[in-house]
Design an enzyme around this catalytic site. Structure first.
Site, PDB file in Angstrom:
ATOM      1  N   THR A 121      22.098 -17.006  87.308  1.00 44.22           N
ATOM      2  CA  THR A 121      21.288 -17.180  86.094  1.00 44.22           C
ATOM      3  C   THR A 121      22.025 -18.101  85.132  1.00 44.22           C
ATOM      4  O   THR A 121      23.122 -17.787  84.684  1.00 44.22           O
ATOM      5  CB  THR A 121      21.040 -15.822  85.425  1.00 44.22           C
ATOM      6  OG1 THR A 121      20.355 -15.028  86.366  1.00 44.22           O
ATOM      7  CG2 THR A 121      20.205 -15.954  84.168  1.00 44.22           C
ATOM      8  N   LEU A 252       8.020   0.366  81.305  1.00 40.86           N
ATOM      9  CA  LEU A 252       7.763   0.987  80.000  1.00 40.86           C
ATOM     10  C   LEU A 252       8.317   2.410  79.988  1.00 40.86           C
ATOM     11  O   LEU A 252       7.836   3.246  79.228  1.00 40.86           O
ATOM     12  CB  LEU A 252       6.260   0.977  79.698  1.00 40.86           C
ATOM     13  CG  LEU A 252       5.666  -0.380  79.268  1.00 40.86           C
ATOM     14  CD1 LEU A 252       4.153  -0.308  79.150  1.00 40.86           C
ATOM     15  CD2 LEU A 252       6.268  -0.869  77.946  1.00 40.86           C
ATOM     16  N   ALA A 254      10.668   4.949  78.748  1.00 41.94           N
ATOM     17  CA  ALA A 254      11.626   5.147  77.655  1.00 41.94           C
ATOM     18  C   ALA A 254      12.802   5.963  78.173  1.00 41.94           C
ATOM     19  O   ALA A 254      12.682   6.706  79.140  1.00 41.94           O
ATOM     20  CB  ALA A 254      10.937   5.889  76.514  1.00 41.94           C
ATOM     21  N   CYS A 262      22.545  -7.803  84.192  1.00 36.93           N
ATOM     22  CA  CYS A 262      21.576  -8.871  83.925  1.00 36.93           C
ATOM     23  C   CYS A 262      20.969  -8.780  82.536  1.00 36.93           C
ATOM     24  O   CYS A 262      21.170  -9.665  81.709  1.00 36.93           O
ATOM     25  CB  CYS A 262      20.474  -8.853  84.980  1.00 36.93           C
ATOM     26  SG  CYS A 262      21.065  -9.474  86.561  1.00 36.93           S
ATOM     27  N   LYS A 265      23.362  -9.156  79.246  1.00 38.19           N
ATOM     28  CA  LYS A 265      24.038 -10.444  79.063  1.00 38.19           C
ATOM     29  C   LYS A 265      23.031 -11.595  79.036  1.00 38.19           C
ATOM     30  O   LYS A 265      23.188 -12.549  78.282  1.00 38.19           O
ATOM     31  CB  LYS A 265      25.140 -10.643  80.104  1.00 38.19           C
ATOM     32  CG  LYS A 265      24.754 -11.308  81.375  1.00 38.19           C
ATOM     33  CD  LYS A 265      25.962 -11.531  82.267  1.00 38.19           C
ATOM     34  CE  LYS A 265      25.535 -11.872  83.683  1.00 38.19           C
ATOM     35  NZ  LYS A 265      24.898 -13.152  83.863  1.00 38.19           N
ATOM     36  N   ARG A 329      28.290  -1.535  85.689  1.00 44.94           N
ATOM     37  CA  ARG A 329      28.513  -2.531  84.646  1.00 44.94           C
ATOM     38  C   ARG A 329      27.479  -2.359  83.522  1.00 44.94           C
ATOM     39  O   ARG A 329      26.285  -2.310  83.780  1.00 44.94           O
ATOM     40  CB  ARG A 329      28.457  -3.945  85.228  1.00 44.94           C
ATOM     41  CG  ARG A 329      29.664  -4.239  86.126  1.00 44.94           C
ATOM     42  CD  ARG A 329      29.535  -5.570  86.804  1.00 44.94           C
ATOM     43  NE  ARG A 329      28.387  -5.623  87.685  1.00 44.94           N
ATOM     44  CZ  ARG A 329      27.978  -6.726  88.316  1.00 44.94           C
ATOM     45  NH1 ARG A 329      28.638  -7.852  88.151  1.00 44.94           N
ATOM     46  NH2 ARG A 329      26.941  -6.692  89.108  1.00 44.94           N
TER      47      ARG A 329
END
Ligand code: UDX
Length: 441
Positions: A121, A252, A254, A262, A265, A329
């Site tokens: 990315t 969606l 919660a 991903c 960052k 992470r």
């Protein structure tokens, strides 16, 4: 076709295994020689469902091999997939040094014309910058830098790579696009949509997709706060909203917030990118703020129910940032563990796959070998990751193991009625709590 893959991380390794599976001859490279040696012995660097099997099949078929040599990777290859890391700098911008180095190394030893595929990315404009940087090397052969962003989700990386919704490739060169389409032909023939764009559009589409998904989650988390204040049930609100196909129900849920390598960052990198172009994309800041509040809300629930936290044993069920992976992470579970430890609590976690990684990241965290071990004598348990095995807990056994049967559900995994019947004080996210009795202490 012969292709090289540079970097055997969470994107590179599934990509290599899947490209070999669909019939290509793949050489995967990493500068970490211990990783390469382990892979040659069939040892995976991380857990991903079905990956070890696919790698083994690729090796046995003679279509997948591993090396630490750029020459071997690129010899005879028509394309090299750059799948190296783009960690955040202190500013939040993506650090592209590894991408530049890998591309340089590859281009210098190419044995023919080569498509350099940006899979990591990267911010919009990277392909252009890379092209300028690489041209300085006056290579013998032609090369094209194309953007081919990866949309795979950890925990289902193989499935997502084999049967993606779309294959997005950005390039200004019809020749490079044709090579990419040929590489992906078996996947396109199985129904994936082929989307060809210019490079900047493909690069931006990746950031936009991740930011949009993060925004959906944060919308639900903000809604959850409001549901808690008003007595509504966020699950029912989302069900009602999602019945409109323009909205849909996915992403969606919660809870304790999104994590992983991903969304957090990429969101910050996207905001920095917008800044660089002079656009203040304030919505992205709000998404991050709501996500930070999601873990803080869980912490506050623990404090509300436990009062003083010092020396109190609190169990965290699930430590990975999501189920199906051992990746910890930027896991919200670990953020919560740190907050609890800072307040003097005794924190014991259990995760079906991620105990070792979690302990490495948070040294003060105890880990248990099984879920009942984690619950033993705990005054409160928090569900941080929705692993299926937690939904199948023997509730009687769990309640007996705990000092106080109190569960805070950061993923809305459990059935509130069943929890109530089993005698738990059950505090979900954005839903009415159950069995909330007098203060336990
Ligand atoms: C994400 C994107 O989905 C993928 O397309 C991209 O290529 C990489 O980033 P990944 O990080 O593997 O994939 O995980 P994902 O399944 O998207 O979940 C990200 C985080 O959001 C997790 O912490 C998850 O628990 C959380 N999440 C997800 C929610 O809190 N609620 C939801 O409804 C969905």
């Amino acid at each position: 076709m012969r292709v090289g893959v540079v970097g055997v991380g969470h994107v590179g390794l599934p990509t290599a295994a899947v490209l070999a599976h669909i019939g290509h001859e793949v050489v995967a490279m990493d500068s970490d020689t211990s990783k390469i040696a382990a892979l040659k012995d069939g040892v995976m660097p991380f857990f991903e469902e079905g990956m070890a099997e696919l790698v083994a099949t690729g090796i046995d078929a003679g279509r997948l091999s591993f090396t630490d040599s750029a020459e071997v990777t690129v010899s005879g290859a028509v394309a090299a997939f750059l799948c190296v890391g783009t960690p955040p700098k202190s500013s939040g911008e993506a650090n592209l040094l590894a991408v530049e180095r890998a591309a340089e190394e590859i281009v210098k030893v190419a044995t023919g014309d080569l498509v350099l595929v940006e899979k990591s990315t990267v911010p919009a404009g990277t392909a252009q910058q890379l092209t300028v940087a690489l041209r300085r090397h006056r290579t013998k052969h032609r090369f094209w830098v194309v953007s081919n962003p990866e949309f795979l989700q950890e925990g289902r990386a193989i499935e997502d790579s084999l049967r993606p919704h779309r294959v997005l490739v950005g390039s200004g060169s019809p020749e490079a696009l044709a090579i990419m389409e040929e590489i992906y032909r078996p996947i396109i023939e199985q129904g994936a949509q082929w989307i060809a764009t210019d490079v900047a559009t493909a690069e931006l589409a990746k950031h936009a997709s991740n930011a949009f998904l993060s925004m959906k989650i944060s919308f639900s988390n903000a809604l959850a706060r409001l549901c808690e204040l008003s007595g509504a049930d966020v699950i029912e609100v989302v069900r009602a909203m999602g019945s409109d196909p323009r909205i849909g129900t996915e992403f969606l849920n919660a809870g304790i917030g999104y994590g992983g390598y991903c969304f957090p960052k990429d969101l910050t990198a996207f905001e920095r990118l917008a800044d660089r172009f002079g656009y203040d994309f304030g919505l992205l800041r709000e998404v991050k703020k709501i996500n930070d509040e999601a873990v803080e809300a869980v912490f506050k629930k623990i404090e509300d129910v436990m009062w003083n936290l010092q020396e109190k044993r609190i169990a965290l069920l699930g430590l990975s940032f999501k189920p199906g992976t051992d990746d910890t992470r930027l896991s919200p579970a670990l953020r919560l563990a740190e907050m609890l430890l800072e307040h003097g609590a005794q924190v014991v976690g259990y995760d079906p796959k991620a105990n070792a990684n979690a302990q490495r990241e948070v040294p003060g965290l105890e880990v248990a070998d099984d879920v009942y071990g984690a619950l033993q004598e705990a005054r409160c348990a928090v569900i941080c990751t929705e692993w299926p095995e937690f939904a199948e807990l023997d509730l009687g056994k769990a309640a007996d193991a705990m000092a106080f049967p109190i569960v805070i559900d950061g993923r809305n995994l459990m059935d509130p009625d069943a929890m109530d019947e089993a005698g738990f004080t059950y505090i979900p996210t954005g839903r009415p709590p159950r069995g909330v009795g007098p203060h336990p202490d």
